[in-house]
Design an enzyme around this catalytic site. Sequence first.
Site, PDB file in Angstrom:
ATOM      1  N   ASP A 107       0.555  -1.129  -0.328  1.00 41.93           N
ATOM      2  CA  ASP A 107      -0.102  -0.064  -0.145  1.00 41.93           C
ATOM      3  C   ASP A 107       1.085   1.335   0.604  1.00 41.93           C
ATOM      4  O   ASP A 107       2.003   0.977   0.752  1.00 41.93           O
ATOM      5  CB  ASP A 107      -0.459  -0.076   1.477  1.00 41.93           C
ATOM      6  CG  ASP A 107      -2.099   0.627   1.485  1.00 41.93           C
ATOM      7  OD1 ASP A 107      -2.706   1.427   0.193  1.00 41.93           O
ATOM      8  OD2 ASP A 107      -2.927   0.722   2.241  1.00 41.93           O
ATOM      9  N   ASN A 112     -10.781  -2.724  -6.013  1.00 39.19           N
ATOM     10  CA  ASN A 112      -9.682  -1.897  -7.599  1.00 39.19           C
ATOM     11  C   ASN A 112     -10.196  -1.412  -7.902  1.00 39.19           C
ATOM     12  O   ASN A 112     -10.152  -0.610  -8.841  1.00 39.19           O
ATOM     13  CB  ASN A 112      -8.190  -2.362  -7.408  1.00 39.19           C
ATOM     14  CG  ASN A 112      -6.918  -2.576  -5.776  1.00 39.19           C
ATOM     15  OD1 ASN A 112      -6.360  -3.348  -6.063  1.00 39.19           O
ATOM     16  ND2 ASN A 112      -7.913  -0.852  -4.922  1.00 39.19           N
TER      17      ASN A 112
END
Length: 245
Positions: free
Chosen positions: A20, A68
């Site tokens: 991330d 996503n």
Amino acid sequence: MSFDEFSADEMPKHVAIIMDGNGRWAKQQGKNRLEGHESGAIAVRRTVEAAAKLGIKHLTLYAFSTENWKRPKVEVSTLMTLLVRNLRRELERMTKNNIRLSAIGSLSKLPNKVRHELQEVIEKTQSNTGTNLTLALSYGAREEIKQAVIDISKKVKNSIINVESIDETIINEHLYTQNLPDVDLLIRTSGEVRISNFLLWQIAYAELYFTDVMWPEFDEHELNRAIKSYLKRERRFGKTSEQLT
Ligand code: FPP
């Protein structure tokens, strides 16, 4: 602390990483988000090779979640292009480093180009015996568990499985990760402290490690730091300290 004093048995067999911070890192550098993903791809290579060097048997990377897909179109297509380009580019290095590629997730949702490239690298690295690198793509743990429930239910309905015989082994066998052991160490970069629908079943007893380092800056040194933290912990699996000795 050096790794030499630890036996292979003490090292984590399965390390999973929530990569991330690509976007925030790019912003800090005055770059656009897409450049963050490019640098993130370089960090993937560094980390896979560092894990192979340490003899980590299984490394699972969260490369693209089911959620996503909701990102801006241009970002999704950049990530897909990066995947294709990196798979193509890395095949030779994977072979040289004895790395075997696998993938988990709703792979049928990926663009054809990604699926074909993935399939090719998976086939060409299948007989490698070093680190098993698993890419989680279009992956969501709830979707994985839902799918396992559906598959088991169908087998019960068709009298292939008895309800009474359903146990953890049977559930494991119906997850995408059926060939993988439980996660020993879960790492998340970028300072966020959450799991984000990643390997919910498989991390039941994992040690969790959170670092403020953004993914594009993650490297061998950071992986070693995470593993050193893991090696200092006492994993009791519900028992007392005294029972372990
Ligand atoms: C999280 O950063 C990262 C991703 C959603 C994708 C991970 C992809 C890569 C590391 C590059 C390509 C992968 C491979 C396997 C070659 P973010 O965009 O959520 O960062 P932010 O939270 O700072 O916005």
